[in-house]
Design an enzyme around this catalytic site. Structure first.
Site, short mmCIF file in Angstrom:
data_model
loop_
_atom_site.label_atom_id
_atom_site.label_comp_id
_atom_site.label_asym_id
_atom_site.label_seq_id
_atom_site.Cartn_x
_atom_site.Cartn_y
_atom_site.Cartn_z
N LYS A 1 5.04 2.38 8.41
CA LYS A 1 3.83 3.11 8.83
C LYS A 1 2.64 2.16 9.00
O LYS A 1 1.92 2.22 9.99
CB LYS A 1 3.52 4.16 7.76
CG LYS A 1 2.53 5.20 8.19
CD LYS A 1 2.21 6.16 7.07
CE LYS A 1 3.45 6.85 6.54
NZ LYS A 1 3.13 7.83 5.48
N ASN B 1 -3.08 19.21 0.77
CA ASN B 1 -4.04 18.33 1.44
C ASN B 1 -3.76 18.22 2.94
O ASN B 1 -4.62 18.53 3.78
CB ASN B 1 -3.96 16.94 0.75
CG ASN B 1 -4.83 15.92 1.44
OD1 ASN B 1 -4.63 15.61 2.60
ND2 ASN B 1 -5.80 15.40 0.73
N THR C 1 -5.16 12.74 6.74
CA THR C 1 -3.75 12.88 7.13
C THR C 1 -3.61 14.01 8.14
O THR C 1 -2.97 13.86 9.19
CB THR C 1 -2.87 13.13 5.89
OG1 THR C 1 -3.07 12.02 5.00
CG2 THR C 1 -1.41 13.22 6.25
N LYS D 1 5.24 2.31 -2.96
CA LYS D 1 5.18 3.72 -3.35
C LYS D 1 5.45 3.79 -4.84
O LYS D 1 6.04 2.87 -5.42
CB LYS D 1 6.23 4.54 -2.60
CG LYS D 1 5.89 6.00 -2.52
CD LYS D 1 4.86 6.27 -1.45
CE LYS D 1 4.57 7.74 -1.28
NZ LYS D 1 3.82 8.01 -0.05
N SER E 1 -7.47 5.29 4.16
CA SER E 1 -7.38 4.54 2.90
C SER E 1 -7.76 3.08 3.15
O SER E 1 -8.46 2.45 2.35
CB SER E 1 -5.96 4.59 2.32
OG SER E 1 -5.80 5.72 1.51
N LYS F 1 0.85 -1.19 0.00
CA LYS F 1 0.00 0.00 0.00
C LYS F 1 0.88 1.23 0.00
O LYS F 1 1.84 1.29 0.76
CB LYS F 1 -0.85 -0.02 1.29
CG LYS F 1 -1.84 1.13 1.39
CD LYS F 1 -3.16 0.76 0.77
CE LYS F 1 -4.12 1.92 0.64
NZ LYS F 1 -3.89 2.80 -0.51
P1 NAD Z 1 -0.12 18.36 -1.80
O1 NAD Z 1 0.41 18.24 -3.17
O2 NAD Z 1 -1.58 18.40 -1.57
O3 NAD Z 1 0.52 19.66 -1.10
C1 NAD Z 1 1.88 19.89 -1.04
C2 NAD Z 1 2.07 21.32 -0.54
O4 NAD Z 1 3.45 21.56 -0.33
C3 NAD Z 1 1.58 22.40 -1.52
O5 NAD Z 1 0.97 23.44 -0.80
C4 NAD Z 1 2.89 22.90 -2.14
O6 NAD Z 1 2.79 24.24 -2.59
C5 NAD Z 1 3.80 22.79 -0.95
N1 NAD Z 1 5.20 22.74 -1.30
C6 NAD Z 1 5.82 22.08 -2.32
N2 NAD Z 1 7.15 22.31 -2.27
C7 NAD Z 1 7.35 23.10 -1.18
C8 NAD Z 1 8.49 23.68 -0.59
N3 NAD Z 1 9.71 23.46 -1.11
N4 NAD Z 1 8.33 24.43 0.52
C9 NAD Z 1 7.10 24.63 1.05
N5 NAD Z 1 5.99 24.12 0.54
C10 NAD Z 1 6.13 23.38 -0.55
O7 NAD Z 1 0.57 17.18 -0.98
P2 NAD Z 1 0.08 16.50 0.36
O8 NAD Z 1 -0.74 15.34 -0.01
O9 NAD Z 1 -0.42 17.52 1.30
O10 NAD Z 1 1.47 15.92 0.88
C11 NAD Z 1 2.39 16.71 1.63
C12 NAD Z 1 3.33 15.79 2.39
O11 NAD Z 1 2.54 14.93 3.22
C13 NAD Z 1 4.16 14.85 1.50
O12 NAD Z 1 5.41 14.64 2.12
C14 NAD Z 1 3.38 13.58 1.51
O13 NAD Z 1 4.18 12.45 1.22
C15 NAD Z 1 2.87 13.59 2.93
N6 NAD Z 1 1.70 12.74 3.14
C16 NAD Z 1 0.53 12.99 2.51
C17 NAD Z 1 -0.56 12.13 2.71
C18 NAD Z 1 -1.90 12.37 2.07
O14 NAD Z 1 -2.84 11.61 2.39
N7 NAD Z 1 -2.06 13.37 1.27
C19 NAD Z 1 -0.41 11.02 3.56
C20 NAD Z 1 0.80 10.83 4.21
C21 NAD Z 1 1.86 11.69 3.99
#
Ligand code: NAD
Length: 450
Positions: A111, A238, A207, A123, A375, A87
């Site tokens: 995780k 997100n 998340t 992944k 999920s 996953k």
């Molecule tokens: P997303 O694409 O919805 O948002 C990413 C955000 O980060 C955006 O606002 C973008 O502008 C910003 N960003 C990108 N580069 C940046 C930088 N250099 N400095 C500051 N901001 C920056 O992504 P997400 O789903 O929110 O994921 C964010 C993190 O959370 C990732 O590391 C992801 O692996 C982790 N994560 C997400 C989920 C999920 O369910 N969405 C689950 C577990 C972990």
């Protein structure tokens, strides 16, 4: 039973110094090495986890809107299926490379084990800057990727989900494409789908919500006074938006948020609903991607992303990219608590500095596990043909997060180790138990094996 008493043994057979390695995967494994020194597990489990079980690299041809053809490279990695089908998310980003995807898949194994979910880790990603593609090009890329990896995924094999720069709509296209390839409607092949296509209520905020539960549970020790507790969040997608909204609703002072273009700061606390509204209004105009930046919001001072990390706040929430807290800036971090919503935001060297400075880090494999947990709920609903209410999803998530959070913190207390090390120890124990149930060399050799 032969135990992994000393992780140095395996380091001897692998080359290089893992903590300093250029390979993101080797650096990620260094955490496992540290945990293995504290947990009694069969040595074989530890060795197995150093090798992803399968790695796929594909070329995805995409017809651009101007008629030209472009080939994008995509990856999908199964790190481990010891605890169940693999996953993990699919990411679209220019920095995606195989070593990073292997590291991210490894973190998913850990995780899922920490959350006691019946999943292994996977992944995937495509090396692409999706902001340079039109919406139709993104749809062609997403469908093309699924055609290329269709034999590698499936509801009982490997279940993708959204990650950086992929979202619900993209998951919907992917589920539809997979269903066409296998010629049967298969919602359980992917999670994070739109609710109208079998997604779960509560998934889009899960998340952030999981991180919020961690902070709430920490309140038992820290006795937060929300109006006096200052919080900075790096990343406003997100994960970042969802935790910001929940904290704001609880009366916490979210004083700074940022996206890839920069940060905004207001010491009295930002009006989070209007910042979200502002950012997402642009996103609606752009349909799939948010081009609107938080920097355009009024009533706030502008900062760089680096300055945001070093603000004098109580809680820091990295919710964007990996490796943002490093040996260079760790000593300048003033927050007492870090909730890692991003995957891998803190390097191992930075971790040591933070521990020395008494900064409590709630590690990614626990803090951001709310997403994979819901999920899992989505996958269960799809397989049972059910739709749970949002309150039921929240209730189940809160309960599971709080329970596993408690186990990690208790282990940290018992062994006098960091919360990160404790989370890896908990994961290793569960993975070790599964490996042992399959049999180890010790059993096969009638007790004499190593
Ligand atoms: P997303 O694409 O919805 O948002 C990413 C955000 O980060 C955006 O606002 C973008 O502008 C910003 N960003 C990108 N580069 C940046 C930088 N250099 N400095 C500051 N901001 C920056 O992504 P997400 O789903 O929110 O994921 C964010 C993190 O959370 C990732 O590391 C992801 O692996 C982790 N994560 C997400 C989920 C999920 O369910 N969405 C689950 C577990 C972990």
């Amino acid at each position: 039973m032969p135990l992994m008493s000393n992780a140095l043994l395996y380091r001897l057979i692998t080359s290089g110094e893992p903590l300093m390695s250029k390979s993101a995967f080797k650096r990620a494994l260094a955490r496992l090495d540290q945990a293995a020194e504290h947990v009694e597990i069969p040595e074989e489990t530890f060795i197995r986890l150093h090798h992803p079980r399968a790695v796929l690299s594909v070329a995805v041809p995409v017809r651009r809107d101007d008629g030209s053809l472009e080939i994008f490279t995509g990856y999908r990695v199964h790190h481990s299926d010891l605890l169940g089908p693999c996953k993990g998310g699919l990411r679209y980003h220019p920095d995606v490379d195989l070593e990073e995807v292997k590291a991210l898949a490894f973190w998913m194994t850990c995780k899922c084990a920490v959350m006691d979910l019946p999943y292994g880790g996977a992944k995937g990603g495509v090396t692409v800057d999706p902001r340079k593609l039109s919406m139709m090009e993104i749809e062609r890329l997403s469908r093309g990727l699924i055609r290329q990896i269709a034999d590698f995924i499936g509801p009982e094999v490997d279940i993708p989900a959204p990650d950086v720069y992929t979202n619900e709509r993209i998951m919907g296209w992917m589920m539809d494409e997979y269903s066409q390839v296998v010629r049967r409607r298969t919602p359980a092949v992917i999670t994070g789908k739109p609710v109208a296509l079998g997604g779960s209520l509560g998934r889009s905020t899960a998340t952030g919500r999981g991180g919020w539960v961690c902070l709430r549970e920490l309140g038992k020790e820290y006795d937060w006074q929300p109006e006096k507790t200052r919080i900075a969040i790096q990343g406003f997608g997100n994960a970042g938006q969802a935790i910001a909204r929940l904290l704001h609703e609880d009366g916490f002072r979210v004083v700074a948020v940022s996206d890839s273009k920069g940060a905004i700061f207001n010491d009295d606390g930002l009006d989070i609903p209007s910042v979200i509204e502002h950012k997402n209004r642009h996103s609606e105009l752009e349909a799939v991607y948010c081009d609107g930046s938080v920097c355009e919001t009024h009533d706030a001072e502008q900062l760089s992303n680096e300055e945001l990390l070093e603000l004098g706040v109580d809680v820091l929430v990295p919710a964007a990219m990996d490796d943002v807290i490093t040996a260079d800036n760790a000593s300048k971090i003033k927050a007492r608590v870090i909730i890692e919503l991003a995957n891998g935001p803190t390097t191992a060297e930075a971790d040591d500095i933070l521990t020395d400075n008494d900064v409590l880090v709630i590690p990614d494999i626990l803090a951001n596990a709310g997403g994979v947990t819901v999920s899992y709920f989505e996958w269960v609903q799809n397989r049972r043909g059910e739709q749970w209410s949002e309150s039921e999803v929240h209730e189940r998530l809160d309960k599971r997060m709080a329970a596993q959070f408690g186990k990690v913190m208790a282990l940290a207390d018992e062994h006098k180790v960091s919360a990160r090390l404790a989370a890896y120890m908990l994961a290793l124990k569960r993975l070790g138990a599964a490996a042992e149930a399959l049999g180890t060399a010790h059993e096969f050799n009638g007790g004499s094996g190593g």
